[in-house]
Enzyme design. Sequence first.
Site, mmCIF file in Angstrom:
data_model
loop_
_atom_site.group_PDB
_atom_site.id
_atom_site.type_symbol
_atom_site.label_atom_id
_atom_site.label_comp_id
_atom_site.label_asym_id
_atom_site.label_seq_id
_atom_site.Cartn_x
_atom_site.Cartn_y
_atom_site.Cartn_z
ATOM 1 N N ARG A 1 0.824 -1.220 0.000
ATOM 2 C CA ARG A 1 0.000 0.000 0.000
ATOM 3 C C ARG A 1 0.852 1.261 0.000
ATOM 4 O O ARG A 1 0.562 2.206 -0.736
ATOM 5 C CB ARG A 1 -0.953 0.001 1.199
ATOM 6 C CG ARG A 1 -2.017 -1.085 1.106
ATOM 7 C CD ARG A 1 -2.856 -1.163 2.371
ATOM 8 N NE ARG A 1 -1.981 -1.474 3.492
ATOM 9 C CZ ARG A 1 -2.196 -1.079 4.738
ATOM 10 N NH1 ARG A 1 -3.241 -0.355 5.055
ATOM 11 N NH2 ARG A 1 -1.346 -1.405 5.703
ATOM 12 N N ASN B 1 -6.196 -2.628 2.549
ATOM 13 C CA ASN B 1 -6.273 -4.069 2.702
ATOM 14 C C ASN B 1 -7.724 -4.489 2.830
ATOM 15 O O ASN B 1 -8.513 -3.814 3.501
ATOM 16 C CB ASN B 1 -5.525 -4.524 3.957
ATOM 17 C CG ASN B 1 -4.020 -4.440 3.809
ATOM 18 O OD1 ASN B 1 -3.492 -4.384 2.709
ATOM 19 N ND2 ASN B 1 -3.323 -4.432 4.924
#
Length: 89
Positions: free
Chosen positions: A18, A36
């Site tokens: 990320r 997520n």
Amino acid sequence: MSAARFIVSGKVQGVWFRASTREQAIALGLRGHARNLADGTVEVLAVGEPAAIDALADWLGRGPPQARVDGLRRGQADGGSAPPGFLIG
């Protein structure tokens, strides 16, 4: 402006995926988010110029060195709800 939603599967959680996605997106002038999901995948919303979204898609197919991308799904998205900047959730 265009928008796309990506679902990235493989070894993509716990490997700086990320944060690396955020760096790539900012460098490409995109806004959106990377987060997520409970099933172990990462969702990416990207809003910006089509060529920049395509470039991010190419990168998402590889990910950072620590990741292993097994699958990448791309769909249309509504960019109206995207935050300013690029957030990690």
